[in-house]
Motif scaffolding. Structure first.
Motif, PDB file in Angstrom:
ATOM      1  N   ARG A   2       0.933  -1.366   0.040  1.00 61.74           N
ATOM      2  CA  ARG A   2      -0.009   0.006   0.021  1.00 61.74           C
ATOM      3  C   ARG A   2       0.801   1.254   0.005  1.00 61.74           C
ATOM      4  O   ARG A   2       0.409   2.333  -0.731  1.00 61.74           O
ATOM      5  CB  ARG A   2      -0.754   0.098   1.298  1.00 61.74           C
ATOM      6  CG  ARG A   2      -2.256  -0.617   0.827  1.00 61.74           C
ATOM      7  CD  ARG A   2      -3.010  -0.642   2.185  1.00 61.74           C
ATOM      8  NE  ARG A   2      -4.290   0.150   1.600  1.00 61.74           N
ATOM      9  CZ  ARG A   2      -5.278   0.682   2.608  1.00 61.74           C
ATOM     10  NH1 ARG A   2      -5.153   0.419   3.835  1.00 61.74           N
ATOM     11  NH2 ARG A   2      -6.092   1.050   2.312  1.00 61.74           N
ATOM     12  N   LYS A   3       1.817   0.991   0.759  1.00 55.02           N
ATOM     13  CA  LYS A   3       2.904   2.252   1.028  1.00 55.02           C
ATOM     14  C   LYS A   3       3.601   2.742  -0.243  1.00 55.02           C
ATOM     15  O   LYS A   3       3.553   3.916  -0.607  1.00 55.02           O
ATOM     16  CB  LYS A   3       3.834   1.722   2.174  1.00 55.02           C
ATOM     17  CG  LYS A   3       4.108   2.773   2.890  1.00 55.02           C
ATOM     18  CD  LYS A   3       5.420   2.387   3.906  1.00 55.02           C
ATOM     19  CE  LYS A   3       5.537   3.498   5.052  1.00 55.02           C
ATOM     20  NZ  LYS A   3       6.587   2.935   5.923  1.00 55.02           N
ATOM     21  N   SER A   4       3.738   1.751  -1.041  1.00 59.69           N
ATOM     22  CA  SER A   4       4.574   2.275  -2.215  1.00 59.69           C
ATOM     23  C   SER A   4       3.592   2.570  -3.490  1.00 59.69           C
ATOM     24  O   SER A   4       3.995   3.420  -4.299  1.00 59.69           O
ATOM     25  CB  SER A   4       5.324   0.920  -2.972  1.00 59.69           C
ATOM     26  OG  SER A   4       4.209  -0.050  -3.295  1.00 59.69           O
ATOM     27  N   LEU A   5       2.359   2.367  -3.358  1.00 58.76           N
ATOM     28  CA  LEU A   5       1.148   2.877  -4.233  1.00 58.76           C
ATOM     29  C   LEU A   5       0.965   4.275  -3.728  1.00 58.76           C
ATOM     30  O   LEU A   5       0.555   5.145  -4.783  1.00 58.76           O
ATOM     31  CB  LEU A   5       0.000   2.052  -4.290  1.00 58.76           C
ATOM     32  CG  LEU A   5       0.022   0.892  -5.043  1.00 58.76           C
ATOM     33  CD1 LEU A   5      -1.500   0.263  -4.800  1.00 58.76           C
ATOM     34  CD2 LEU A   5      -0.040   1.387  -6.498  1.00 58.76           C
ATOM     35  N   PRO A  10      -1.204  10.802  -6.582  1.00 63.88           N
ATOM     36  CA  PRO A  10      -0.872  12.147  -6.837  1.00 63.88           C
ATOM     37  C   PRO A  10      -0.336  12.496  -8.328  1.00 63.88           C
ATOM     38  O   PRO A  10      -0.591  13.149  -8.895  1.00 63.88           O
ATOM     39  CB  PRO A  10      -0.114  12.709  -5.673  1.00 63.88           C
ATOM     40  CG  PRO A  10      -0.258  11.751  -4.598  1.00 63.88           C
ATOM     41  CD  PRO A  10      -0.608  10.301  -5.283  1.00 63.88           C
ATOM     42  N   THR A  11       0.692  11.471  -8.328  1.00 64.72           N
ATOM     43  CA  THR A  11       1.553  11.485  -9.606  1.00 64.72           C
ATOM     44  C   THR A  11       0.427  11.467 -10.905  1.00 64.72           C
ATOM     45  O   THR A  11       0.523  12.370 -11.899  1.00 64.72           O
ATOM     46  CB  THR A  11       2.745  10.637  -9.754  1.00 64.72           C
ATOM     47  OG1 THR A  11       3.481  10.804  -8.507  1.00 64.72           O
ATOM     48  CG2 THR A  11       3.693  11.106 -10.954  1.00 64.72           C
ATOM     49  N   ALA A  12      -0.397  10.394 -10.767  1.00 68.96           N
ATOM     50  CA  ALA A  12      -1.331  10.048 -11.871  1.00 68.96           C
ATOM     51  C   ALA A  12      -2.053  11.199 -11.968  1.00 68.96           C
ATOM     52  O   ALA A  12      -2.451  11.735 -13.279  1.00 68.96           O
ATOM     53  CB  ALA A  12      -1.911   8.611 -11.647  1.00 68.96           C
ATOM     54  N   LEU A  14      -1.817  14.341 -11.426  1.00 73.31           N
ATOM     55  CA  LEU A  14      -0.856  15.395 -11.862  1.00 73.31           C
ATOM     56  C   LEU A  14      -0.844  15.174 -13.385  1.00 73.31           C
ATOM     57  O   LEU A  14      -1.196  16.172 -14.098  1.00 73.31           O
ATOM     58  CB  LEU A  14       0.406  15.577 -11.059  1.00 73.31           C
ATOM     59  CG  LEU A  14       0.802  16.751 -11.528  1.00 73.31           C
ATOM     60  CD1 LEU A  14       0.257  18.141 -10.847  1.00 73.31           C
ATOM     61  CD2 LEU A  14       2.602  16.783 -11.008  1.00 73.31           C
ATOM     62  N   LEU A  15      -0.614  14.048 -13.767  1.00 77.28           N
ATOM     63  CA  LEU A  15      -0.332  13.881 -15.193  1.00 77.28           C
ATOM     64  C   LEU A  15      -1.827  13.967 -15.981  1.00 77.28           C
ATOM     65  O   LEU A  15      -1.827  14.454 -17.134  1.00 77.28           O
ATOM     66  CB  LEU A  15       0.080  12.495 -15.491  1.00 77.28           C
ATOM     67  CG  LEU A  15       1.769  12.249 -15.065  1.00 77.28           C
ATOM     68  CD1 LEU A  15       2.022  10.787 -15.294  1.00 77.28           C
ATOM     69  CD2 LEU A  15       2.476  13.213 -16.022  1.00 77.28           C
ATOM     70  N   VAL A  16      -2.893  13.460 -15.312  1.00 76.39           N
ATOM     71  CA  VAL A  16      -4.021  13.580 -16.213  1.00 76.39           C
ATOM     72  C   VAL A  16      -4.343  15.054 -15.979  1.00 76.39           C
ATOM     73  O   VAL A  16      -5.050  15.470 -17.306  1.00 76.39           O
ATOM     74  CB  VAL A  16      -5.182  12.820 -15.327  1.00 76.39           C
ATOM     75  CG1 VAL A  16      -6.714  13.174 -15.694  1.00 76.39           C
ATOM     76  CG2 VAL A  16      -5.017  11.439 -15.439  1.00 76.39           C
ATOM     77  N   GLY A  17      -4.204  15.833 -15.039  1.00 78.66           N
ATOM     78  CA  GLY A  17      -4.566  17.106 -15.000  1.00 78.66           C
ATOM     79  C   GLY A  17      -3.653  17.939 -16.076  1.00 78.66           C
ATOM     80  O   GLY A  17      -4.072  19.032 -16.761  1.00 78.66           O
ATOM     81  N   VAL A  18      -2.562  17.875 -16.074  1.00 80.35           N
ATOM     82  CA  VAL A  18      -1.504  18.408 -17.166  1.00 80.35           C
ATOM     83  C   VAL A  18      -2.108  17.989 -18.683  1.00 80.35           C
ATOM     84  O   VAL A  18      -2.300  18.890 -19.457  1.00 80.35           O
ATOM     85  CB  VAL A  18      -0.188  17.997 -16.887  1.00 80.35           C
ATOM     86  CG1 VAL A  18       0.643  18.356 -18.079  1.00 80.35           C
ATOM     87  CG2 VAL A  18       0.309  18.751 -15.942  1.00 80.35           C
ATOM     88  N   ALA A  19      -2.495  16.735 -18.822  1.00 80.61           N
ATOM     89  CA  ALA A  19      -2.975  16.482 -20.085  1.00 80.61           C
ATOM     90  C   ALA A  19      -4.225  17.207 -20.575  1.00 80.61           C
ATOM     91  O   ALA A  19      -4.387  17.544 -21.552  1.00 80.61           O
ATOM     92  CB  ALA A  19      -3.134  14.784 -20.026  1.00 80.61           C
TER      93      ALA A  19
END
Ligand code: CUA
Length: 339
Positions: A2-5, A10-12, A14-19
């Motif tokens: 869970r920790k590594s996910l 947030p990164t995903a 952020l990427l969707v937002g930028v797209a």
């Protein structure tokens, strides 16, 4: 597990937002009626070329700087068992070089920028059609002194002809902007700014005040209609005619209402009244929109406007004159009959 996910979510996002942001920017840049990157006049092309030149250069510089940064991060990353790299404080040659390099880049931008500033400020040719533009809270007046035409919020131009716009501001600072044709240029009280341009071909383009000027700044719009030669001559001939005398009984009643109320103090209808505070209404019925391109010029909208201007356009300087019902319907019928 869970920790590594956790950081990936947030990164995903952020990427969707930028797209999404990039795709909307792409849309508005190319397809919006307010686009400046598909210019329809020489003036527009000159400013767009500068914009593109600077955009590509800065993109290149941005990529080079980021690549350098990433390389340094990678090259000097912490590795197990490795000592701290040699510490450096100040590097005269490096610092002088990058200062000079950026000064040179700014100089490269300055040469075409200054030349375009001079080119777009040049005096108009004597054959140019003169249009005196007045930016007012919150509408636009267009006077064609050589053609003896005064109109509002609809700017009619002949394709291919050089137009000399003289920009006046009787109240506060506005900015005259026709994104596809050219501008923006500040409209400043106490001085006359100028734009000279020739629209390429027929079409209809939006215009907008581009300087915050009070409550209805966003509602200070106009339409630009570029005609071919014959279409423009036809428009001129119609605008030069005196105001039509109404034939329909409701419109005749409207003329009476207009003449007997405070309307005459602010609005000009050639041969009927001579007010100069509000838009000239001599050929109001020939315009497709009203309220500075805010709504369609329909009998319902005109009547609603007269009954409560501030509701239709926040801050509108026209007062509610207390007219209601049949009076406003008659007035709307009269104004719309003024083709
Ligand atoms: Cu006029 Cu904003």
């Amino acid at each position: 597990m869970r920790k590594s996910l956790r950081p990936r979510i947030p990164t995903a996002l952020l990427l969707v937002g930028v797209a999404v942001l990039l795709s909307s920017c792409g849309w508005s840049l190319w397809d919006s009626p307010m686009t400046t990157v598909r210019p329809k006049s020489g003036f527009g092309r000159m400013t767009n070329e500068i914009f593109m030149l600077i955009s590509w250069w800065t993109l290149g510089i941005g990529i080079a700087v980021e690549a350098g940064l990433l390389w340094v991060c990678y090259r000097y990353r912490e590795r197990p068992g490795q000592p701290i790299p040699k510490q450096v404080h100040g590097h005269a040659l490096l610092e002088v070089s990058w200062t000079i390099a950026f000064a040179v880049i700014l100089l490269i931008f300055a040469v075409p920028t200054i030349s375009v500033i001079f080119e777009t400020q040049a005096a108009p040719p004597p054959t140019a059609l003169r249009v005196d533009v007045s930016g007012r809270q919150w509408w636009w007046e267009f006077k064609y002194p050589d053609l003896k035409i005064v109109t509002a919020n609809e700017l009619h131009l002949p394709a291919g002809q050089t137009i000399s716009f003289n920009l006046h501001a009787p109240d506060v600072i506005h900015s005259f902007w026709m994104p596809q044709l050219g501008g923006k240029r500040d409209v400043v009280p106490g001085r006359v700014n100028r734009i000279t341009l020739a629209p390429d071909g027929p079409g209809e383009f939006p215009g907008q005040c581009a300087e915050y000027c009070g409550m209805s700044h966003a509602n200070m719009r106009f339409r630009v209609i570029v005609h071919d030669k014959a279409g423009f001559d036809e428009w001129v001939a119609n605008q030069q005619k005196p105001a039509l005398t109404p034939t329909h009984p409701l419109a005749q009643k409207g003329l009476e209402v207009f003449s007997q109320n405070a309307c005459v103090g602010c609005h000009t209808i050639a041969g009927v009244s001579g007010g100069a505070l509000g838009p000239n209404l001599t050929h109001f019925g020939s315009r497709k929109t009203m309220g500075a391109n805010l709504m369609a010029a329909t009998p319902e909208n005109v009547a609603k406007w007269i009954e409560n201007p501030g509701h239709m356009k926040p801050g509108a300087l026209m007062p509610d004159l207390g007219m209601r019902g049949e009076q406003t319907q008659a007035l709307a019928a009269y104004l719309l009959s003024l083709k």
